[in-house]
Structures are given as C-alpha cells and as structure tokens.
Design an enzyme around this catalytic site. Structure first.
Site, PDB file in Angstrom:
ATOM      1  N   ASN A  88      -4.201 -13.428  82.908  1.00 43.15           N
ATOM      2  CA  ASN A  88      -3.533 -13.904  84.114  1.00 43.15           C
ATOM      3  C   ASN A  88      -4.036 -13.192  85.368  1.00 43.15           C
ATOM      4  O   ASN A  88      -3.964 -11.971  85.483  1.00 43.15           O
ATOM      5  CB  ASN A  88      -2.015 -13.697  83.966  1.00 43.15           C
TER       6      ASN A  88
ATOM      7  N   HIS B 104      14.361 -16.860  78.119  1.00 45.37           N
ATOM      8  CA  HIS B 104      14.446 -16.111  79.366  1.00 45.37           C
ATOM      9  C   HIS B 104      15.572 -16.674  80.235  1.00 45.37           C
ATOM     10  O   HIS B 104      15.427 -17.743  80.822  1.00 45.37           O
ATOM     11  CB  HIS B 104      13.138 -16.220  80.144  1.00 45.37           C
TER      12      HIS B 104
ATOM     13  N   ARG C 137      16.596 -12.836  76.840  1.00 40.41           N
ATOM     14  CA  ARG C 137      16.246 -11.813  77.811  1.00 40.41           C
ATOM     15  C   ARG C 137      16.979 -12.118  79.109  1.00 40.41           C
ATOM     16  O   ARG C 137      16.988 -13.270  79.561  1.00 40.41           O
ATOM     17  CB  ARG C 137      14.736 -11.796  78.057  1.00 40.41           C
TER      18      ARG C 137
ATOM     19  N   TYR D  66      11.230  -9.367  90.074  1.00 40.52           N
ATOM     20  CA  TYR D  66      10.422  -9.830  88.952  1.00 40.52           C
ATOM     21  C   TYR D  66      11.286 -10.543  87.908  1.00 40.52           C
ATOM     22  O   TYR D  66      12.398 -10.108  87.589  1.00 40.52           O
ATOM     23  CB  TYR D  66       9.704  -8.650  88.273  1.00 40.52           C
TER      24      TYR D  66
ATOM     25  N   ASP E  32      13.717  -6.604  80.657  1.00 37.93           N
ATOM     26  CA  ASP E  32      12.370  -6.141  80.986  1.00 37.93           C
ATOM     27  C   ASP E  32      12.402  -5.344  82.282  1.00 37.93           C
ATOM     28  O   ASP E  32      12.764  -5.876  83.338  1.00 37.93           O
ATOM     29  CB  ASP E  32      11.439  -7.354  81.122  1.00 37.93           C
TER      30      ASP E  32
ATOM     31  N   HIS F 282       9.569  -3.820  83.423  1.00 36.44           N
ATOM     32  CA  HIS F 282       8.246  -4.126  83.976  1.00 36.44           C
ATOM     33  C   HIS F 282       7.576  -2.895  84.565  1.00 36.44           C
ATOM     34  O   HIS F 282       6.988  -2.942  85.648  1.00 36.44           O
ATOM     35  CB  HIS F 282       8.324  -5.259  85.006  1.00 36.44           C
TER      36      HIS F 282
ATOM     37  N   GLU G 166      12.526  -3.243  77.642  1.00 40.09           N
ATOM     38  CA  GLU G 166      11.083  -3.492  77.609  1.00 40.09           C
ATOM     39  C   GLU G 166      10.345  -2.790  78.741  1.00 40.09           C
ATOM     40  O   GLU G 166      10.791  -2.805  79.886  1.00 40.09           O
ATOM     41  CB  GLU G 166      10.855  -5.007  77.712  1.00 40.09           C
TER      42      GLU G 166
ATOM     43  N   GLU H 100       2.709  -5.267  76.043  1.00 42.43           N
ATOM     44  CA  GLU H 100       2.067  -6.538  76.364  1.00 42.43           C
ATOM     45  C   GLU H 100       0.746  -6.336  77.105  1.00 42.43           C
ATOM     46  O   GLU H 100      -0.092  -7.238  77.108  1.00 42.43           O
ATOM     47  CB  GLU H 100       2.994  -7.436  77.166  1.00 42.43           C
TER      48      GLU H 100
ATOM     49  N   ARG I 244       4.641  -4.823  71.491  1.00 41.56           N
ATOM     50  CA  ARG I 244       4.595  -6.157  72.074  1.00 41.56           C
ATOM     51  C   ARG I 244       3.165  -6.655  72.332  1.00 41.56           C
ATOM     52  O   ARG I 244       2.962  -7.605  73.080  1.00 41.56           O
ATOM     53  CB  ARG I 244       5.401  -6.198  73.375  1.00 41.56           C
TER      54      ARG I 244
ATOM     55  N   HIS J 260       4.389 -10.459  73.087  1.00 42.59           N
ATOM     56  CA  HIS J 260       4.422 -11.155  74.368  1.00 42.59           C
ATOM     57  C   HIS J 260       4.168 -12.649  74.151  1.00 42.59           C
ATOM     58  O   HIS J 260       3.359 -13.022  73.310  1.00 42.59           O
ATOM     59  CB  HIS J 260       3.330 -10.549  75.252  1.00 42.59           C
TER      60      HIS J 260
ATOM     61  N   ASP K  80       1.759 -17.542  80.595  1.00 41.57           N
ATOM     62  CA  ASP K  80       0.366 -17.256  80.929  1.00 41.57           C
ATOM     63  C   ASP K  80      -0.493 -17.156  79.676  1.00 41.57           C
ATOM     64  O   ASP K  80      -1.703 -16.948  79.769  1.00 41.57           O
ATOM     65  CB  ASP K  80       0.246 -15.988  81.774  1.00 41.57           C
TER      66      ASP K  80
ATOM     67  N   GLU L 275       8.597 -13.585  71.830  1.00 46.07           N
ATOM     68  CA  GLU L 275       8.917 -14.165  73.129  1.00 46.07           C
ATOM     69  C   GLU L 275       8.478 -15.634  73.155  1.00 46.07           C
ATOM     70  O   GLU L 275       7.398 -15.976  72.667  1.00 46.07           O
ATOM     71  CB  GLU L 275       8.203 -13.391  74.232  1.00 46.07           C
TER      72      GLU L 275
ATOM     73  N   TRP M  47       3.912  -3.105  89.892  1.00 41.91           N
ATOM     74  CA  TRP M  47       4.514  -4.426  89.955  1.00 41.91           C
ATOM     75  C   TRP M  47       5.257  -4.720  88.657  1.00 41.91           C
ATOM     76  O   TRP M  47       6.324  -5.286  88.648  1.00 41.91           O
ATOM     77  CB  TRP M  47       3.453  -5.517  90.178  1.00 41.91           C
TER      78      TRP M  47
END
Length: 402
Positions: free
Chosen positions: A37, A122, A147, A159, A210, A212, A236, A262, A283, A312, A316, A339, A402
């Site tokens: 991605n 999600h 999630r 996010y 998550d 992130h 996560e 991931e 993951r 994951h 994407d 997921e 991010w």
C-alpha cells in the site's frame, strides 16, 4: 513443466493492487498478490525488472528452491519491497501446485485443522454511540469478533474511522495528507468506549483494538492495564516494533493480550517477540512476509511458544492474498483470528473467487489451487492512480508514527 510467461498486472478498481500471474508451458496459471500500500509501483518494478526474467524456464514445482533462490540469491535481502515480490512468486507457485495436484492448497499444507476460519469485522464511527450501532450491525451479520475504533474527541480525524457506507481506504492522496495526534486525549477516551461496548454486548463477544504503533511502551502499558476490566482479545500494535525489547516493559504491567506484526517481513522481525512470549498473536501476512512458504515458518515458530496467528487482512490486500491466508489459516494448529474487510464490488469483479462468509467464519474455495483469479481484461479498465498513506503530527507539529 516450465514457467513460460510471467505478467505483472497493476489495476485500481477503487484502490491499487499489483498481481503476478504465472503461466506454465502447458497452460496452468497461478496468481500471487504483490500489493504494498502506497508503494505499489516499487514492487511492480522489482518484479518486472529483476524477478520475472529469472523465472522463465524454471520448474514451478520447486517452490522451496525458488523461494531460496529469490531470498538467499539476492545479496540485498528482506525489506517490504523484496519480500512482497518474493511472496507474489511463492503464492502463485502454490496456486499452480494445487491445480496440478487437483487439490485446494490447504490440503497440500496438511488438511483441515478446523471447519472454518473465524474472522473479525471492523466497527468504526466518529463517536461512541455510532460505534455501538456498528458493533450491533456486525453481530447481526454473525460476526463473533469485532475490532472497535472511534474518533477521539478534539481530533478532526482518527486512524481506522472511515466515512459511512464507503469501504475504508486510508491512502487518500497522491502526496501524503497530514493528520493531528494527541496521546493524552486518546488514552482518556478509549477505556470509556470499551466500557460501554462491553456493557452493551456482554462478556462473550471478542473485542479488539488497534493502536497503530502510536504509543511508547509505558503509555501502552497504561492503556493495556486500563482495558483489563473489558477483557479484550487483543490490543494491536501498541508501539513501533523496531525496538522489540519495549514489549518486555508492556508485559510487566498488563495482562491484556498483544497482537503485532502486519508490517513484519521475515521471521527475524518477530523471532525475539515470539521466543520470549512477549506477544500473544502474530499478525504477519502472506503478501508482506514472503508468501505461504515463509509465513508457515513464522507460524510454526509461534506454535512452539504458545503464540497464535492473527493475520492482517485489510482491503489493501487483494482477494488473492485473502484466499491464500484462508488456506493457511485452515491448516495451521495455532490459528487465532483472521482480519476480514470485504472488498468493493469492483474489486470482487476483477478478482473472481470462491471463498465465502457464513456465521462468523470464512471458508476457502474447494476448487484446486487457491480458488481465485484475476480478470485481466476487466483489470485493464482500471488504471493505476497514485495514492499515499497519511502522516501524523503532534499538536506542536512534531512528526509522529502514523
């Protein structure tokens, strides 16, 4: 039998995908996902310029030897671009092997270890009331795990929270957009959200969240401890995993299970985390961790150390990757969760597939190989569109994960 042709196909039916299609001299085809991605064209170039010329004339049955050739034979090893390219070749070869054998790939991996693959959906919304409605929607569809992500009060974007009715895709601009992050607001908000979700849906629904990679180890420990009353199945990516020793600190302070990986590309990215039992779920995924061959090695190491799988599976990753993941999920003994974010109708049309969702489980196709293909004519109608993932800054302007 020899590989006679190898095609790198870039398409954008709503978001960018890269696919490798191998064709043998007797017409058997295999497909592998090569999507990274925001860096799709880097992998496409790596395949086209460096890998495809070396594949023509090789025996497609020699999966392990080809994997070693592409990994050990390249002085510059590892990294997301290289390992995504290796994964595409490996996955396509497993697809061919299944078709030649007349068996779905999971049968070649040892057969079923379970009847279906438990997946999580999600649930996201701008606020807590909205996410409660989303959790109810997923449980109404039969999901057994969800999630939960919400907007953070005082932050314009967060996010994991997409626009209503649109398949979530964070890559939103050719040049990365910028968001603002505030850790203290987040740490105050998230436990309140899960208190309401658990009160509304009871003790048996599996709940996940998550982070992130946005916290420090002690901040992650604080969050994990505050979430213990709500019994999450996992928290996560609480911190960036480059400094893996940071997970020792988190482990000392909370019993909330941790899921990581991931962005991992090889077994060496998670070896310490697994061996020291610093995580509960790994993951890593087929497309970014060297294909079915190498991900199986990661999962086997994890099984020795009481770590389960949690691959994951965001949008994407193409249906090719999801199908490959399902075959591996079905076979390994230490499966945890998968997921699952359904793709758009346009994506499903470009990648016809046989896997199906029912009662909280995904089931891979029973046809030989992976049970997924790419419609090259339709894919050609969706040209590549530049799209990058966002970046984050703190309120004072400091760049943040991010």
């Amino acid at each position: 039998m020899r590989i006679a042709d190898a095609r790198v196909i870039v398409t954008c039916p709503g978001r960018n995908f890269v696919t490798l299609k191998l064709v043998t001299d007797d017409g058997v085809t295999g497909v592998g996902d090569a999507t990274l991605n925001g860096r799709e064209l880097a992998v496409a170039a790596y395949l086209t310029d460096h890998v495809v010329p070396a594949l023509i004339g090789r025996d497609p049955a020699r999966i392990e030897d080809t994997w070693q050739y592409l990994y050990r034979g390249a002085y510059w090893r590892r990294g997301p671009v290289t390992m995504t390219a290796v994964a595409a070749v490996d996955t396509a070869l497993w697809d061919i092997k299944g078709k030649v054998a007349g068996l779905p790939v999971y049968q070649l991996l040892g057969g079923r270890s379970r009847e279906g693959v438990t997946v999580y959906g999600h649930a996201s919304a701008a606020d807590t009331d909205g996410v409660l409605a989303e959790v109810a929607r997923f449980t109404g569809q039969g999901y057994r795990a969800v999630r939960v992500q919400t907007g953070v009060p005082g932050l314009p974007t967060t996010y994991g929270v997409g626009k209503p009715g649109i398949v979530y895709e964070p890559a939103d601009a050719a040049i990365p957009s910028e968001a603002v992050w505030d850790t203290e607001r987040y740490l105050d908000h998230v436990p309140r959200v899960f208190a309401r979700v658990r009160a509304e849906f009871g003790p048996h629904l599996k709940l996940l969240h998550d982070v992130h990679h946005r916290l420090t180890p002690i901040e992650a420990a604080r969050l994990g401890k505050s979430l213990e009353p709500h019994a999450l199945t996992w928290l996560e990516d609480p911190v960036p995993a480059e400094l893996q020793e940071g997970y020792r600190l988190i482990r000392r302070h909370t019993t909330t299970p941790l899921a990581v990986g991931e962005v991992f590309n090889t077994i060496w990215d998670c070896e310490l985390l697994i061996r020291e039992q610093l995580i509960d779920y790994v993951r890593a995924t087929v497309v970014h961790a060297g294909g079915i061959t190498h991900l199986r090695r990661i999962f086997d190491l994890a099984a020795l150390h009481h770590v389960r799988t949690g691959s994951h599976g965001a949008t994407d990753l193409s249906p090719v990757c999801l199908s490959a993941a399902l075959h591996l999920d079905l076979a390994v003994p230490n499966f945890g969760l998968q997921e699952y974010m359904p793709h758009s109708e346009a994506t499903d049309a470009v990648f016809p597939h046989g896997y199906r969702f029912a009662d909280g489980y995904l089931h891979p196709a029973e046809t030989p190989g992976l049970g997924v293909d790419i419609d090259e004519e339709l894919a050609a109608r969706y040209p590549y569109q530049a799209a990058s993932l966002p970046v984050n800054r703190l309120p004072d302007g400091t760049l943040h994960s991010w």
